[in-house]
Design an enzyme around this catalytic site. Structure first.
Site, PDB file in Angstrom:
ATOM      1  N   ASP A   1      30.634  36.725  41.221  1.00 24.88           N
ATOM      2  CA  ASP A   1      29.941  35.476  41.541  1.00 24.88           C
ATOM      3  C   ASP A   1      28.659  35.854  42.284  1.00 24.88           C
ATOM      4  O   ASP A   1      28.456  37.012  42.654  1.00 24.88           O
ATOM      5  CB  ASP A   1      30.836  34.599  42.435  1.00 24.88           C
ATOM      6  N   SER A   2      27.834  34.841  42.557  1.00 30.40           N
ATOM      7  CA  SER A   2      26.616  35.086  43.324  1.00 30.40           C
ATOM      8  C   SER A   2      26.926  35.402  44.792  1.00 30.40           C
ATOM      9  O   SER A   2      26.060  35.908  45.502  1.00 30.40           O
ATOM     10  CB  SER A   2      25.711  33.861  43.257  1.00 30.40           C
TER      11      SER A   2
ATOM     12  N   GLY B   1      21.941  29.235  41.411  1.00 31.93           N
ATOM     13  CA  GLY B   1      21.834  27.894  40.839  1.00 31.93           C
ATOM     14  C   GLY B   1      20.425  27.373  40.664  1.00 31.93           C
ATOM     15  O   GLY B   1      20.180  26.486  39.849  1.00 31.93           O
TER      16      GLY B   1
ATOM     17  N   CYS C   1      31.776  32.041  38.294  1.00 34.65           N
ATOM     18  CA  CYS C   1      30.536  31.359  38.650  1.00 34.65           C
ATOM     19  C   CYS C   1      30.203  30.390  37.519  1.00 34.65           C
ATOM     20  O   CYS C   1      30.098  30.798  36.359  1.00 34.65           O
ATOM     21  CB  CYS C   1      29.421  32.388  38.805  1.00 34.65           C
TER      22      CYS C   1
ATOM     23  N   THR D   1      27.415  28.659  37.157  1.00 35.61           N
ATOM     24  CA  THR D   1      26.024  28.788  36.723  1.00 35.61           C
ATOM     25  C   THR D   1      25.928  29.849  35.621  1.00 35.61           C
ATOM     26  O   THR D   1      25.287  29.633  34.586  1.00 35.61           O
ATOM     27  CB  THR D   1      25.136  29.185  37.927  1.00 35.61           C
TER      28      THR D   1
ATOM     29  N   GLU E   1      28.421  29.597  52.251  1.00 39.29           N
ATOM     30  CA  GLU E   1      28.123  30.990  52.620  1.00 39.29           C
ATOM     31  C   GLU E   1      28.084  31.134  54.144  1.00 39.29           C
ATOM     32  O   GLU E   1      28.397  32.182  54.690  1.00 39.29           O
ATOM     33  CB  GLU E   1      26.776  31.438  52.030  1.00 39.29           C
TER      34      GLU E   1
ATOM     35  N   CYS F   1      31.127  24.258  40.659  1.00 45.13           N
ATOM     36  CA  CYS F   1      30.539  25.423  41.321  1.00 45.13           C
ATOM     37  C   CYS F   1      31.660  26.028  42.142  1.00 45.13           C
ATOM     38  O   CYS F   1      32.349  25.305  42.873  1.00 45.13           O
ATOM     39  CB  CYS F   1      29.378  25.011  42.228  1.00 45.13           C
ATOM     40  N   THR F   2      31.850  27.324  42.013  1.00 40.34           N
ATOM     41  CA  THR F   2      33.016  27.941  42.658  1.00 40.34           C
ATOM     42  C   THR F   2      32.889  27.995  44.182  1.00 40.34           C
ATOM     43  O   THR F   2      33.863  28.265  44.872  1.00 40.34           O
ATOM     44  CB  THR F   2      33.259  29.354  42.091  1.00 40.34           C
ATOM     45  N   HIS F   3      31.691  27.726  44.687  1.00 39.29           N
ATOM     46  CA  HIS F   3      31.554  27.629  46.144  1.00 39.29           C
ATOM     47  C   HIS F   3      32.185  26.341  46.685  1.00 39.29           C
ATOM     48  O   HIS F   3      32.583  26.274  47.831  1.00 39.29           O
ATOM     49  CB  HIS F   3      30.078  27.629  46.559  1.00 39.29           C
TER      50      HIS F   3
HETATM   51  N1  DGL Z   1      29.197  29.853  42.773  1.00 42.30           N
HETATM   52  C1  DGL Z   1      28.231  29.671  41.778  1.00 42.30           C
HETATM   53  C2  DGL Z   1      28.584  28.654  40.736  1.00 42.30           C
HETATM   54  O1  DGL Z   1      29.759  28.474  40.485  1.00 42.30           O
HETATM   55  C3  DGL Z   1      26.778  29.823  42.086  1.00 42.30           C
HETATM   56  C4  DGL Z   1      26.203  29.145  43.268  1.00 42.30           C
HETATM   57  C5  DGL Z   1      24.781  29.627  43.467  1.00 42.30           C
HETATM   58  O2  DGL Z   1      24.603  30.830  43.637  1.00 42.30           O
HETATM   59  O3  DGL Z   1      23.863  28.794  43.432  1.00 42.30           O
HETATM   60  O4  DGL Z   1      27.754  28.056  40.124  1.00 42.30           O
END
Ligand code: DGL
Length: 267
Positions: free
Chosen positions: A10-11, A43, A73, A75, A153, A185-187
């Protein structure tokens, strides 16, 4: 049987929400995780740049001898999955959008659904296309919520700033009478409690992570690639820069891990 590890990336810390579900479902599988903490967020970046970053990461994960890669991720999954599958035809690649679509279809009753994600995910149309292909009557309302990523984050997941941000972003969707919201979004599952508080109990929060882990399990089963390891599985974490990664990691996984910093630009 195949005892090589599974690569996940992931990012940043977001993919840890997918790791959590993989660990629950496949506790004996070893994992190698990469969080691109030097280059987060993805993103708001172009498809070309995100594809280049993802290729570098997959090349790095291949040096760790992974048997499959999970793009944890949205994105990357919604913009680069096809390109990456073509670039790495020898490697099974699992993405998060299809499991997210399936979970949403199972959850909605009134067929009015919300999708929240990064600008990259929302503008790709990936979720919407697949939801409408499965059910043309479904209505999808989308909202990019980019500020959720730095909040996750930073570990600001349930304070006044997080709540005000969530309330501001989500009002548009709750006003449309959505009965489910996809965390695209996994965040975002890191802020699930806060999001749930804002949208209320009547709205189902759909986290694609569980169904992604299930898909991975089915793939490994069907290809006879599950591990037969019964010892404690090895879980290795890598990042591209110093960050709060280890703190968030122990909060999400309820275990302490060391994250090694590597130079991803070399790959
Ligand atoms: N966690 C990521 C996703 O699922 C990316 C979030 C990001 O880096 O903007 O899209």
């Amino acid at each position: 049987m195949d005892n090589r590890p599974i690569g996940v990336f992931d990012s940043g810390v977001g993919g840890l929400t997918v790791v959590k579900q993989i660990v629950k479902l496949l506790p004996n599988e070893s994992l190698v995780y990469f969080g691109d903490t030097a280059r987060v967020p993805y993103g708001s970046k172009s498809k070309e740049i995100v594809t280049k970053f993802s290729s570098q990461i997959i090349r790095f994960l291949m040096t760790k001898n992974v048997k499959a890669v999970v793009i944890a991720c949205n994105t990357v999954s919604s913009n680069c999955y096809e390109i990456l599958s073509e670039e790495f035809p020898q490697l099974p690649i699992i993405e998060v959008v299809t499991p997210g679509v399936e979970s949403c279809l199972a959850a909605t009753r009134n067929k009015i659904v919300g999708l929240i994600g990064t600008y990259g995910t929302v503008s790709s149309g990936a979720y919407e296309k697949r939801l409408k292909a499965a059910d043309p009557n479904i209505q999808v309302y989308k909202k990019a919520c980019p500020l959720f990523v730095p909040l996750a984050e930073e570990g600001w997941v349930n304070n006044d700033v997080a709540r005000l941000t969530a309330a501001t972003y989500l009002k548009e969707l709750t006003d449309k009478n959505v009965d489910s919201i996809i965390l695209g979004c996994t965040h975002y599952p890191i802020l699930k409690a806060c999001i749930g508080e804002i949208v209320g109990e009547g709205v189902t929060i759909v986290d694609p992570a569980k169904a992604t882990a299930q898909r991975l399990k089915e793939y490994l089963e069907n290809h006879n690639m599950l591990t037969d390891n019964t010892e404690e599985a090895e879980r290795l974490f890598y990042v591209s820069d110093k960050s709060h990664f280890e703190q968030i990691c122990s909060r999400v996984l309820h275990e302490d891990y060391h994250a090694e910093k590597i130079d991803i630009e070399k790959y």
